[in-house]
Scaffold this active site. Structure first.
Site, PDB file in Angstrom:
ATOM      1  N   HIS A 293      -5.112  -1.643  -0.578  1.00 18.54           N
ATOM      2  CA  HIS A 293      -3.604  -1.872  -0.509  1.00 18.54           C
ATOM      3  C   HIS A 293      -2.927  -0.792   0.405  1.00 18.54           C
ATOM      4  O   HIS A 293      -3.239   0.445   0.449  1.00 18.54           O
ATOM      5  CB  HIS A 293      -3.125  -1.628  -1.835  1.00 18.54           C
ATOM      6  CG  HIS A 293      -1.693  -1.963  -1.939  1.00 18.54           C
ATOM      7  ND1 HIS A 293      -0.578  -1.323  -1.314  1.00 18.54           N
ATOM      8  CD2 HIS A 293      -0.980  -3.070  -2.660  1.00 18.54           C
ATOM      9  CE1 HIS A 293       0.528  -1.860  -1.746  1.00 18.54           C
ATOM     10  NE2 HIS A 293       0.247  -2.709  -2.524  1.00 18.54           N
ATOM     11  N   HIS A 336       1.191   5.912  -8.257  1.00 19.39           N
ATOM     12  CA  HIS A 336       1.507   6.950  -6.994  1.00 19.39           C
ATOM     13  C   HIS A 336       2.606   8.162  -7.581  1.00 19.39           C
ATOM     14  O   HIS A 336       3.454   7.850  -8.420  1.00 19.39           O
ATOM     15  CB  HIS A 336       2.548   6.189  -5.975  1.00 19.39           C
ATOM     16  CG  HIS A 336       2.580   6.939  -4.749  1.00 19.39           C
ATOM     17  ND1 HIS A 336       3.702   6.654  -3.856  1.00 19.39           N
ATOM     18  CD2 HIS A 336       1.873   7.876  -4.022  1.00 19.39           C
ATOM     19  CE1 HIS A 336       3.349   7.152  -2.765  1.00 19.39           C
ATOM     20  NE2 HIS A 336       2.451   7.940  -2.970  1.00 19.39           N
ATOM     21  N   GLU A 342      11.838   8.165  -3.427  1.00 17.49           N
ATOM     22  CA  GLU A 342      11.824   6.629  -3.288  1.00 17.49           C
ATOM     23  C   GLU A 342      13.096   6.082  -4.045  1.00 17.49           C
ATOM     24  O   GLU A 342      12.971   6.072  -5.077  1.00 17.49           O
ATOM     25  CB  GLU A 342      10.764   5.957  -3.440  1.00 17.49           C
ATOM     26  CG  GLU A 342       9.377   6.498  -2.752  1.00 17.49           C
ATOM     27  CD  GLU A 342       8.086   5.957  -3.414  1.00 17.49           C
ATOM     28  OE1 GLU A 342       8.160   4.814  -3.980  1.00 17.49           O
ATOM     29  OE2 GLU A 342       7.062   6.370  -2.975  1.00 17.49           O
ATOM     30  N   TYR A 351      10.731  -8.543  -8.173  1.00 13.80           N
ATOM     31  CA  TYR A 351       9.571  -7.705  -7.443  1.00 13.80           C
ATOM     32  C   TYR A 351       8.460  -7.752  -8.104  1.00 13.80           C
ATOM     33  O   TYR A 351       8.363  -7.569  -9.331  1.00 13.80           O
ATOM     34  CB  TYR A 351      10.475  -6.200  -7.392  1.00 13.80           C
ATOM     35  CG  TYR A 351       9.516  -5.091  -6.813  1.00 13.80           C
ATOM     36  CD1 TYR A 351       9.261  -5.413  -5.455  1.00 13.80           C
ATOM     37  CD2 TYR A 351       9.015  -4.160  -7.682  1.00 13.80           C
ATOM     38  CE1 TYR A 351       8.200  -4.435  -4.849  1.00 13.80           C
ATOM     39  CE2 TYR A 351       8.184  -3.108  -6.785  1.00 13.80           C
ATOM     40  CZ  TYR A 351       7.650  -3.324  -5.607  1.00 13.80           C
ATOM     41  OH  TYR A 351       7.008  -2.422  -4.956  1.00 13.80           O
ATOM     42  N   HIS A 366      12.632   7.005  -7.870  1.00 11.73           N
ATOM     43  CA  HIS A 366      11.564   7.876  -8.104  1.00 11.73           C
ATOM     44  C   HIS A 366      11.381   9.140  -7.263  1.00 11.73           C
ATOM     45  O   HIS A 366      11.303   8.997  -6.016  1.00 11.73           O
ATOM     46  CB  HIS A 366      10.237   6.665  -7.994  1.00 11.73           C
ATOM     47  CG  HIS A 366      10.250   5.677  -8.815  1.00 11.73           C
ATOM     48  ND1 HIS A 366      10.189   4.357  -8.356  1.00 11.73           N
ATOM     49  CD2 HIS A 366      10.657   5.573 -10.076  1.00 11.73           C
ATOM     50  CE1 HIS A 366       9.943   3.374  -9.342  1.00 11.73           C
ATOM     51  NE2 HIS A 366      10.459   4.229 -10.552  1.00 11.73           N
ATOM     52  N   HIS A 372       5.017   6.941 -10.646  1.00 11.10           N
ATOM     53  CA  HIS A 372       5.490   5.530 -10.737  1.00 11.10           C
ATOM     54  C   HIS A 372       4.665   4.388 -10.665  1.00 11.10           C
ATOM     55  O   HIS A 372       3.363   5.044  -9.805  1.00 11.10           O
ATOM     56  CB  HIS A 372       6.875   5.485 -10.027  1.00 11.10           C
ATOM     57  CG  HIS A 372       6.648   5.699  -8.624  1.00 11.10           C
ATOM     58  ND1 HIS A 372       6.677   7.023  -8.095  1.00 11.10           N
ATOM     59  CD2 HIS A 372       6.265   4.824  -7.443  1.00 11.10           C
ATOM     60  CE1 HIS A 372       6.537   7.175  -6.789  1.00 11.10           C
ATOM     61  NE2 HIS A 372       6.401   5.572  -6.257  1.00 11.10           N
TER      62      HIS A 372
END
Length: 440
Positions: A293, A336, A342, A351, A366, A372
Site C-alpha cells: 500500500h 499508522h 492529519e 470512506y 489524528h 489510527h
C-alpha cells in the site's frame, strides 16, 4: 453573468494577461505604470511576495481599475463568525477525534453569509509572524451581497462539500462546486454568493504559496496537471453602492471598512498572482500495481513546503475513485502513527476505512503520533477478502489536510459546535487478538 458562460485561463502559476472585452486596449502595452492609463483607469500592484524574492518565487499582479482600493473609510474592529488564532483556549487533546456533520444554519433562524459562517476548528502558529495554519468550517445560507472579504493573514484553500459557490474577485468571476476546490490568495478581495444551505472546509496557510508537488520518478505527468487549474478572466462591475463593506481578516481578527463603490471594478490585469480553481475529478491517480500500500503522499494535489526539504507546512491530499489491484496485500490504509497531523474531511460517499460514523460534512483529526487506521469491521473484511482487481471509492471523495504543525483545538471545535463524537474510540475496540504462536 451566467456561470455556464464564464471563461477561464488555463495553467498553474502562469504569467497571465486579461482585459474585459467591453474595454479593448485597457491593458497597457510595454509598461506597467503609464502616466495615464487607458480609459483613465488607476494602476495598482498586488504583491504576493517580497520585491526581492527570486524570480521563480516572485508573485505579483498589476490591476487596472476604476477606483483604487485605498478609497475607503477607516477600518474598525468587528465580530464575525468564530474565527481565532488563539491555540491556548483548551488543554491539549491527543485523542483520536471525529466530528459528525457540522450544522448548517437555517434561514428560519438567521441569515448567515460565508464570513459570518466561518468557524475555526484547530490550528497552530501565528499570523503575526506568518508561520502556521488554521482549519475552518464554513456553514452559511445567504450571499455576501454588498460586502467582500480579504485575508491579510494568509491564503484560503476552500473545499466545498454542499452547495455551489459563486465567487466574485478582483480578477473576475469563478463558480466552484463540490468536487472542485479554489485558492484565494493573501490580499485578494472576494465575495461569495450561494443558493441556499452551503457547507465546506477551509485550509488557511500563513506561510508561503501553494505549489504543485514534485513528481520525481513519476516523471513529467501525473497527479494534478498544471493545465487543469483555471484562473478567471477580467470582468468589472462599475457600480456605485452605498456603504459597501470591506471585511479584513488581520492578525486573526476581523475588521470592517465602508466604501461607496464595488471593489470588483478591475477592467484589466496581468501577472502571476491570481485566484484559481481545480476540478478534483481530473486528478491522475498513481498507485501500486504489484504489492503493498503506497503512502498517501501519492495523492497530493497541492503542497505548501517548509524550509525543511520534504516536510510540508501543509499538504492537500485527496482519495479519489481508483482501481485496487495489489496482490497479497492488506489494501485499506494501514495502521499508522505519524509525525504529521492529519485532518480529514469527506465531500461525498463513504470512506473505505471507516464506512460508519465518518460522514460527508464531518471531519476527523489524528494528531502527531496518535495511532489510527481501519476500524474493526474494515480490518476483518479486508483481511479475509478475495483479492481480485476492484474499483474502490466509487462515488466517494475524501481529502486530508496534512501538516507538520501540532494542532491545537479551539473551544468551538471541541465544545461549542456540539458535533465531537465522544464514542469515536469504540470503532477500534472490537479489534481481536489473532496471534496463536504459530506462523500463519
Amino acid at each position: 453573468m451566467a456561470h455556464h458562460k464564464l471563461k477561464y485561463l488555463s495553467g498553474f502559476g502562469n504569467e497571465f494577461a486579461s482585459e474585459d472585452l467591453r474595454c479593448p486596449g485597457s491593458l497597457p502595452i510595454g509598461q506597467n505604470n503609464p502616466q495615464k492609463c487607458p480609459y483613465n483607469l488607476y494602476c495598482e500592484q498586488l504583491s504576493g511576495s517580497a520585491f526581492t524574492a527570486p524570480r521563480t518565487g516572485n508573485k505579483r499582479s498589476w490591476l487596472y481599475r476604476i477606483h483604487p482600493s485605498v478609497l475607503h473609510l477607516p477600518f474598525e474592529r468587528t465580530q464575525l463568525g468564530n474565527v481565532t488564532s488563539d491555540w491556548d483556549q483548551n488543554d491539549p487533546n491527543p485523542n483520536q477525534l471525529r466530528w459528525l456533520p457540522f450544522e448548517i444554519p437555517s434561514k428560519k433562524s438567521a441569515n448567515v453569509n460565508f464570513v459570518e459562517g466561518l468557524n475555526t476548528i484547530c490550528g497552530a502558529g501565528d499570523p503575526k509572524t506568518r508561520n502556521g495554519i488554521s482549519i475552518h468550517i464554513y456553514a452559511c445560507n445567504t450571499s455576501m451581497e454588498t460586502c467582500c472579504m480579504y485575508n491579510s493573514d494568509g491564503h484560503f484553500l476552500i473545499v466545498p462539500q454542499q452547495g455551489t459557490l459563486y465567487i466574485s474577485t478582483e480578477f473576475g468571476k469563478m463558480v466552484v462546486e463540490p468536487l472542485e476546490i479554489c485558492v484565494l490568495q493573501q490580499g485578494m478581495r472576494f465575495s461569495i454568493n450561494v443558493d441556499g444551505e452551503t457547507r465546506g472546509y477551509v485550509l488557511e496557510v500563513y506561510n508561503t504559496h501553494f505549489e504543485l508537488p514534485n513528481l520525481g520518478p513519476i516523471g513529467a505527468n501525473g497527479l494534478a496537471n498544471p493545465r487543469d487549474f483555471l484562473t478567471p478572466v477580467a470582468h468589472y462591475d462599475d457600480i456605485e453602492i452605498h456603504n459597501f463593506e470591506i471585511i479584513n481578516k488581520y492578525q486573526g481578527k476581523f475588521f470592517k471598512a465602508l466604501q461607496n463603490h464595488s471593489p470588483f471594478d478591475v477592467v484589466a490585469w496581468h501577472g502571476n498572482y491570481t485566484p484559481y480553481k481545480y476540478n478534483l475529478t481530473k486528478f491522475v491517480t498513481i498507485n501500486s500495481v504489484s504489492i503493498d500500500h503506497c503512502d498517501p503522499s501519492i495523492f497530493t494535489v497541492l503542497t505548501c513546503p517548509s524550509l525543511n526539504p520534504g516536510v510540508a507546512i501543509a499538504d492537500f491530499v485527496i482519495f479519489p475513485p481508483r482501481w485496487s489491484v495489489q496482490e497479497n496485500t492488506f489494501r485499506p490504509p494501514y495502521y499508522h502513527r505519524n509525525c504529521m497531523s492529519e485532518f480529514m474531511g469527506l465531500i461525498i460517499g463513504a470512506y473505505e476505512a471507516k464506512e460508519q460514523g465518518f460522514l460527508p460534512g464531518g471531519a476527523s483529526l489524528h494528531s502527531m503520533m496518535t495511532p489510527h487506521g481501519p476500524d474493526a469491521d474494515c480490518f476483518e473484511k479486508a483481511s479475509q477478502s478475495n483479492l481480485q482487481p476492484g474499483k474502490i471509492a466509487e462515488g466517494t471523495m475524501a481529502f486530508m489536510f496534512e501538516s507538520s504543525f501540532s494542532l491545537g483545538l479551539t473551544t468551538w471545535g471541541e465544545n461549542t459546535c456540539c458535533k465531537l463524537d465522544k464514542e469515536y474510540y469504540l470503532c477500534w475496540q472490537g479489534l481481536k487478538k489473532h496471534f496463536n504462536g504459530n506462523i500463519a
